[in-house]
Write a protein that holds these residues in place. Structure first.
Motif, PDB file in Angstrom:
ATOM      1  N   LEU A 208     -41.729 -24.914 -34.309  1.00 14.95           N
ATOM      2  CA  LEU A 208     -41.881 -23.782 -33.402  1.00 14.95           C
ATOM      3  C   LEU A 208     -41.126 -24.029 -32.108  1.00 14.95           C
ATOM      4  O   LEU A 208     -40.376 -23.164 -31.626  1.00 14.95           O
ATOM      5  CB  LEU A 208     -43.365 -23.534 -33.110  1.00 14.95           C
ATOM      6  N   VAL A 209     -41.315 -25.208 -31.512  1.00 19.30           N
ATOM      7  CA  VAL A 209     -40.626 -25.521 -30.263  1.00 19.30           C
ATOM      8  C   VAL A 209     -39.117 -25.553 -30.474  1.00 19.30           C
ATOM      9  O   VAL A 209     -38.351 -25.082 -29.628  1.00 19.30           O
ATOM     10  CB  VAL A 209     -41.138 -26.856 -29.694  1.00 19.30           C
ATOM     11  N   ALA A 210     -38.677 -26.107 -31.600  1.00 17.94           N
ATOM     12  CA  ALA A 210     -37.245 -26.131 -31.898  1.00 17.94           C
ATOM     13  C   ALA A 210     -36.688 -24.716 -31.977  1.00 17.94           C
ATOM     14  O   ALA A 210     -35.596 -24.423 -31.462  1.00 17.94           O
ATOM     15  CB  ALA A 210     -37.005 -26.880 -33.208  1.00 17.94           C
ATOM     16  N   ILE A 216     -34.003 -19.280 -26.986  1.00 17.57           N
ATOM     17  CA  ILE A 216     -33.839 -19.056 -25.554  1.00 17.57           C
ATOM     18  C   ILE A 216     -32.463 -19.523 -25.089  1.00 17.57           C
ATOM     19  O   ILE A 216     -31.822 -18.883 -24.247  1.00 17.57           O
ATOM     20  CB  ILE A 216     -34.972 -19.760 -24.769  1.00 17.57           C
ATOM     21  N   THR A 217     -31.982 -20.641 -25.636  1.00 15.81           N
ATOM     22  CA  THR A 217     -30.642 -21.120 -25.293  1.00 15.81           C
ATOM     23  C   THR A 217     -29.591 -20.087 -25.660  1.00 15.81           C
ATOM     24  O   THR A 217     -28.668 -19.806 -24.882  1.00 15.81           O
ATOM     25  CB  THR A 217     -30.366 -22.454 -26.005  1.00 15.81           C
ATOM     26  N   ASP A 264     -23.972 -27.834 -30.401  1.00 14.48           N
ATOM     27  CA  ASP A 264     -24.648 -28.539 -31.484  1.00 14.48           C
ATOM     28  C   ASP A 264     -25.995 -27.903 -31.792  1.00 14.48           C
ATOM     29  O   ASP A 264     -26.371 -27.726 -32.956  1.00 14.48           O
ATOM     30  CB  ASP A 264     -24.847 -30.010 -31.120  1.00 14.48           C
ATOM     31  N   LEU A 265     -26.738 -27.557 -30.741  1.00 20.00           N
ATOM     32  CA  LEU A 265     -28.076 -26.987 -30.933  1.00 20.00           C
ATOM     33  C   LEU A 265     -28.016 -25.680 -31.718  1.00 20.00           C
ATOM     34  O   LEU A 265     -28.862 -25.422 -32.589  1.00 20.00           O
ATOM     35  CB  LEU A 265     -28.732 -26.753 -29.572  1.00 20.00           C
ATOM     36  N   ALA A 273     -32.703 -29.709 -34.363  1.00 17.71           N
ATOM     37  CA  ALA A 273     -33.480 -29.646 -33.120  1.00 17.71           C
ATOM     38  C   ALA A 273     -34.863 -30.254 -33.311  1.00 17.71           C
ATOM     39  O   ALA A 273     -35.391 -30.927 -32.413  1.00 17.71           O
ATOM     40  CB  ALA A 273     -33.605 -28.193 -32.650  1.00 17.71           C
ATOM     41  N   THR A 274     -35.456 -30.017 -34.474  1.00 14.81           N
ATOM     42  CA  THR A 274     -36.777 -30.583 -34.756  1.00 14.81           C
ATOM     43  C   THR A 274     -36.737 -32.102 -34.700  1.00 14.81           C
ATOM     44  O   THR A 274     -37.636 -32.748 -34.138  1.00 14.81           O
ATOM     45  CB  THR A 274     -37.263 -30.126 -36.141  1.00 14.81           C
TER      46      THR A 274
END
Length: 378
Positions: A208-210, A216-217, A264-265, A273-274
Motif C-alpha cells: 500500500l505504501v509503495a 503521489i510521485t 526508477d520508482l 518500491a516494496t
C-alpha cells in the motif's frame, strides 16, 4: 463556529518539585502539539463526567498535567507540578452534519484549542451540536509521548469515565536507555530521526505504501532524475532486546528512510518500491536503536546537531519526499466515555504537503482510510 464558555484547568494542586527527564527519544521528536478529532452519536455523557474521567486518568499519567521545563543543568524535563490541562466547553446551534465535513480541512481546527503558544501539555475541547452529537478535540504535546503511549492514555480516560480502574498502568521510567560503555556507533544517525510506525503492521502495508509513493510521485510531476524519499517510523517497543514493556509511556520510535530516483520508482514494477521500503525498515533493528542511544549521548551535543524532526516542523512542504504515519495499530477507537466508541476518528487538519496518515476506516469493515495533502508541480 462555536460559542465557547470560559476555559478551566483541571486537577490543580500545590506545586511540587518532582520531574521526569526527557529521554534521548523524547528529545528528537516533534516539539509541538498533535491534535485528533473524535465524533460521537447521541446519547452522550455530560461534560462533567468527561472532565471527571480526565482527572482520574491524570492521576496515573501525571506527566500530562505537568509543564515542560529544564533542570539545573539545562536539560529538558517534564515538571510534575500538577498544574493541570486545558478543558474547553463549546456549543453549536446547528446539527453536526450541517456544520462539519470530516475530511482534511481548516474547519477542523475549530474543534480543538489552538496549537500555538500552549503551556498545557494536554488540551480537551468538548463541542455539542443541536442534534445531540458530540465532538471531542484532543491535543497532546509530542515531546511527552508518541502515538502508542498517547492512545493508551486515551483508553485510560475512557476507562475512568466508565468507573473502571486504569488498566494497564503506564511504565513511566524514562531512564532505562543508558548508553553502552564503551559506546558503539554501528549506524549513521545524522540523517534524521522520528515519528510513529508499528513494524508488525508494516509487513502488511508495504504494498500500500509503495503504491502511494509511486502514485503521489507521478502526480507531483517530478523530474525523473530527482531522488524521492519516504520517511517511516519504527516502534522500538517491538525492536529492542530486552523488550521494553508495551506500556512504556514516552517516545520510543526511530525513522527509516527509503529512497529512489523518480525514473526508477515509476518505471520499475511495484515490488521494486516494496523491497526498498522493507529493506529500510529492517535496518532499524535492536542494534540500530542501541547505536542511536550511544550516538545521542556522545555525539549530538559534541557536534551541535539539530534533529530533522525539530527542523521539519517549520516547513510545510516535504517536496519531493513523503512521510507516512500509520495509526492502524493504535487503539484510538477504544475511547469509550460510556456511550460506545466514536463513529469517526481522525487527525486534525495538518497543512504539511507530503504527509500521509493511515488509519482504520470508520466504516468498521477493515478497510483503511488514507489522508494526505500534496501539490502538483506547475
Amino acid at each position: 463556529m462555536a460559542s465557547k464558555k470560559p476555559q478551566s484547568k483541571l486537577w490543580q494542586t500545590p506545586s511540587i518539585t518532582d520531574y521526569t527527564p526527557l529521554s534521548v527519544f523524547d528529545k528528537v521528536t516533534y516539539d509541538q502539539h498533535v491534535a485528533v478529532i473524535y465524533a460521537y452519536n447521541p446519547p452522550t455523557p455530560p461534560n462533567a463526567a468527561i472532565e471527571f474521567g480526565v482527572r482520574k486518568a491524570l492521576a496515573a499519567y501525571r506527566e500530562w498535567a505537568g509543564r515542560l521545563s529544564r533542570d539545573s543543568n539545562g536539560e529538558p524535563i517534564i515538571l510534575l507540578n500538577d498544574e493541570g490541562v486545558k478543558f474547553v466547553e463549546a456549543s453549536v446551534d446547528r446539527p453536526l452534519s450541517e456544520t462539519v465535513h470530516f475530511r482534511p480541512s481548516a474547519t477542523l481546527l475549530s474543534l480543538h484549542p489552538s496549537l500555538e503558544g500552549v503551556v498545557e501539555l494536554v488540551q480537551v475541547q468538548v463541542t455539542r451540536f443541536s442534534c445531540g452529537s458530540m465532538v471531542v478535540g484532543f491535543t497532546a504535546h509530542h515531546l511527552v509521548a508518541d502515538g502508542h503511549a498517547t492512545s493508551s492514555f486515551l483508553v485510560a480516560w475512557g476507562q475512568a469515565c466508565r468507573g473502571l480502574g486504569v488498566n494497564p498502568l503506564p511504565f513511566r521510567d524514562r531512564t532505562i536507555f543508558s548508553p553502552r560503555n564503551p559506546p558503539n556507533f554501528e549506524s549513521e544517525h545524522r540523517g534524521g530521526f522520528l515519528n510513529e510506525w508499528n513494524q508488525q503492521a508494516l509487513q502488511h502495508l508495504e504494498s500500500l505504501v509503495a503504491h502511494l509513493w509511486r502514485a503521489i510521485t507521478k502526480a507531483r510531476g517530478l523530474n525523473g532524475l530527482e531522488t524521492t524519499q519516504v520517511r517511516i517510523s519504527v516502534d522500538g517497543r517491538y525492536r529492542l532486546n530486552p523488550r521494553v514493556p508495551n506500556e512504556y509511556f514516552g517516545n520510543l520510535v526511530l525513522w527509516a528512510f527509503a529512497k529512489a530516483k523518480v525514473n526508477d520508482l515509476l518505471s520499475e514494477p511495484l515490488p521494486y518500491a516494496t523491497k526498498l521500503l522493507h529493506e529500510a525498515v529492517m535496518k532499524v533493528d535492536d542494534s540500530y536503536f542501541k547505536s542511536f542511544i550511544d550516538f545521542a549521548n556522545h555525539k549530538v551535543k559534541k557536534e551541535d546537531l539539530v534533529p530533522n524532526a525539530v527542523a521539519d516542523t517549520k516547513e510545510s512542504i516535504l517536496w519531493p519526499n513523503l512521510e507516512v504515519d500509520s495509526w492502524l495499530r493504535f487503539p484510538f477507537y477504544d475511547l469509550d466515555f460510556g456511550c460506545g466508541g466514536p463513529y469517526i476518528f481522525m487527525p486534525s487538519f495538518s497543512p504539511t504537503e507530503g504527509m500521509i496518515f493511515l488509519l482504520p476506516s470508520f466504516t468498521g469493515d477493515g478497510s483503511i482510510d488514507v489522508l494526505s495533502l500534496y501539490f502538483r508541480k506547475v
